[in-house]
Design a protein around this motif. Structure first.
Motif, mmCIF file in Angstrom:
data_model
loop_
_atom_site.group_PDB
_atom_site.id
_atom_site.type_symbol
_atom_site.label_atom_id
_atom_site.label_comp_id
_atom_site.label_asym_id
_atom_site.label_seq_id
_atom_site.Cartn_x
_atom_site.Cartn_y
_atom_site.Cartn_z
ATOM 1 N N SER A 32 -4.834 3.133 6.303
ATOM 2 C CA SER A 32 -5.595 4.097 5.499
ATOM 3 C C SER A 32 -6.721 3.398 4.753
ATOM 4 O O SER A 32 -7.836 3.911 4.659
ATOM 5 N N CYS B 258 0.832 -1.212 0.000
ATOM 6 C CA CYS B 258 0.000 0.000 0.000
ATOM 7 C C CYS B 258 0.863 1.257 0.000
ATOM 8 O O CYS B 258 0.617 2.198 -0.764
ATOM 9 N N HIS B 259 1.879 1.265 0.856
ATOM 10 C CA HIS B 259 2.733 2.448 0.982
ATOM 11 C C HIS B 259 3.513 2.698 -0.311
ATOM 12 O O HIS B 259 3.593 3.839 -0.787
ATOM 13 N N VAL C 142 1.900 10.197 -3.047
ATOM 14 C CA VAL C 142 1.298 10.353 -1.728
ATOM 15 C C VAL C 142 2.094 9.506 -0.748
ATOM 16 O O VAL C 142 2.227 8.300 -0.933
ATOM 17 N N ASN C 143 2.634 10.133 0.301
ATOM 18 C CA ASN C 143 3.511 9.380 1.211
ATOM 19 C C ASN C 143 2.828 8.928 2.495
ATOM 20 O O ASN C 143 3.470 8.393 3.374
ATOM 21 N N TRP C 144 1.528 9.111 2.609
ATOM 22 C CA TRP C 144 0.845 8.772 3.864
ATOM 23 C C TRP C 144 -0.075 7.559 3.766
ATOM 24 O O TRP C 144 -0.753 7.218 4.718
ATOM 25 N N ILE C 145 -0.118 6.902 2.611
ATOM 26 C CA ILE C 145 -1.016 5.757 2.452
ATOM 27 C C ILE C 145 -0.377 4.492 3.010
ATOM 28 O O ILE C 145 0.773 4.208 2.752
ATOM 29 N N THR D 48 -10.654 4.172 5.305
ATOM 30 C CA THR D 48 -11.425 4.613 4.142
ATOM 31 C C THR D 48 -12.581 3.657 3.872
ATOM 32 O O THR D 48 -13.713 4.076 3.627
ATOM 33 N N ILE E 61 2.227 7.256 -6.702
ATOM 34 C CA ILE E 61 1.275 8.278 -7.160
ATOM 35 C C ILE E 61 1.498 9.616 -6.446
ATOM 36 O O ILE E 61 0.694 10.524 -6.548
ATOM 37 N N THR F 256 2.705 1.800 -3.308
ATOM 38 C CA THR F 256 1.756 2.252 -4.319
ATOM 39 C C THR F 256 1.465 3.734 -4.137
ATOM 40 O O THR F 256 1.420 4.495 -5.114
ATOM 41 N N GLY F 257 1.280 4.158 -2.889
ATOM 42 C CA GLY F 257 1.062 5.571 -2.605
ATOM 43 C C GLY F 257 2.225 6.437 -3.059
ATOM 44 O O GLY F 257 2.032 7.504 -3.657
#
Length: 93
Positions: free
Chosen positions: A38, A22-23, A31-34, A42, A29, A25-26
């Motif tokens: 998360s 997950c991290h 985004v460093n907080w996924i 969500t 794109i 993948t974030g």
């Protein structure tokens, strides 16, 4: 998710592997907080919204001990709860 290293054993990947996927993948794109948490949060919020704010269902899904804990987890503050209550029609009789 099934593990690709233990084929045929019907064993899921470990929590830290899911977090890493997950991290990463974030990061791809921008985004460093996924992370895996998360996704959990969500998903819980989506269930809450799509079930017409069924807190009890989300509470059980997340294995929380109280609805208050679930509301805090979802980030619903007092004014949000009050706004939801303002939409309730108590004059149905």
């Amino acid at each position: 998710f099934p593990s690709s290293r233990r084929l045929g054993e019907d064993v899921p990947i470990r929590e830290n592997s899911f977090y890493r996927i997950c991290h990463q993948t974030g990061l791809k794109i921008g985004v460093n907080w996924i992370g895996s948490h998360s996704m959990r949060k969500t998903g819980a919020f989506m269930v809450y919204q799509q079930t017409n704010h069924n807190t009890a269902l989300v509470m059980k899904m997340l294995n929380h001990s109280s609805e208050a804990m679930t509301l805090r987890y979802l980030g619903l503050e007092q004014e949000r709860r009050e706004a939801l209550l303002d939409q309730v029609n108590f004059n149905l009789l």
